[in-house]
Write an enzyme that holds these catalytic residues in place. Sequence first.
Site, PDB file in Angstrom:
ATOM      1  N   LYS A  36      -5.164  -0.753 -17.520  1.00 45.67           N
ATOM      2  CA  LYS A  36      -6.208  -1.102 -16.558  1.00 45.67           C
ATOM      3  C   LYS A  36      -5.598  -1.224 -15.164  1.00 45.67           C
ATOM      4  CE  LYS A  36      -5.745  -6.054 -17.495  1.00 45.67           C
ATOM      5  NZ  LYS A  36      -6.409  -7.276 -17.965  1.00 45.67           N
ATOM      6  N   TYR A 262       0.846  -8.831  16.292  1.00 47.10           N
ATOM      7  CA  TYR A 262      -0.332  -9.618  16.615  1.00 47.10           C
ATOM      8  C   TYR A 262      -0.015 -11.115  16.709  1.00 47.10           C
ATOM      9  CZ  TYR A 262      -3.201  -5.500  15.550  1.00 47.10           C
ATOM     10  OH  TYR A 262      -3.773  -4.256  15.554  1.00 47.10           O
TER      11      TYR A 262
END
Length: 409
Positions: A36, A262
């Site tokens: 999965k 940033y």
Amino acid sequence: MPVSTWVEVDLDRLAANLAAIRAHIGSGHEILLVVKADAYGHGAVEIARAAEDEGVALFGVATLHEGIQLRQAGTSRPIVVLSPLLPSEIDEAVAHQLDPTISDLDFGGAYSRAAGRARRPLRFHVEIDTGMGRTGVPDEEADAFIAKLAALPGLRLASVYTHFPDADAEDLEFSRGQVARFHAALDRLAARGIRPPRLHASNSAGTLNVPEAQFDWVRVGLIAYGHSPPHARAALAVEPVMAFKGRLVQVRELPEGAPISYARTFVTERPSRIGVVAVGYGHGLSWLLSNRGHMLVGGVRAPIVGRVTMDLTMVDVTDVPAARVGDEVVLFGDQAGASITLEEVARWSDTLPYEIMCTIGKRVTRIYVRGGRPVKLTSLVGEREEWIQQAADHFRLRELAVAAAKRNS
């Protein structure tokens, strides 16, 4: 190489890990490989193909489309959908021979009617909830529930299982209590004349820590991909199948006092060489690594400086004077005798190794390796034969550089 950010998936290590698991569980048990979440980021299609070659008995997925993807790629092994499906997904599941886990009688009735339309018996699985508290049927109700499902026309019980929430804990009392509750539910089933063809309980942690719960199948993911759970009681010789890598796309000379990225959360305290790596949170690198952790550049740990951005991350390569644009950078994996482990990156990111692997996005190219050489390259824009050759050239140059460094050391 034609890419600046990639994952290397070592299929030889996968094969060796599966062999180690098989040796640990012994004969009489089989591997249900959990693929999965794109095989925990490794690439479900290629992992399933390689695992089939190694004799894996069946696969576990979480969603309908994960199962369909494997079928469309040619997977022939049984596929168990471990999470509940919706009734609207039944027809597609039947068309692609996916075996659902049923935890609702209404779903069971709809599935039985689908068997009538398909004119063939359909397999199903049931999860008995012995303490996970997520999905499944409460253990005290399981015998009556399974008896009702088994009586529906066209349905064939394929397995009954349970799941451990903390088989990687220091104290295994709760997990052993779950095994006892599972056995009690099975005894009640037997009293009704129902004996499931297959039983399974152990995830990776249970496979290592609760040997009495190996039953017929073990549902392994983490250890197959080369990582041991915490507090592993049994030593298993597995190696990481995945390494996450990128390249320097710019190297800048900055003065003391220069802000980086940033919010200017990092300011250089000396004249610095700052490397820009073509990877960011848009690739799956956690934003929490901002000003935390390291990457390998030239076999040296280079600290991450400033905030991780969507596409780029900065590292301080002042102490790696030979670093140049185009150089390989390792986010986790090995380089020139040094290594950064997935577990380290998970700690720096305040998360689990599972999440680190599963969040590596599709914009990151996967390079599949056998015998130390790339054999397949998958990307957002498909595959080209010349890219494999370019990757092979990169691998050879990397080996030459490592050999030269050893000679000069």
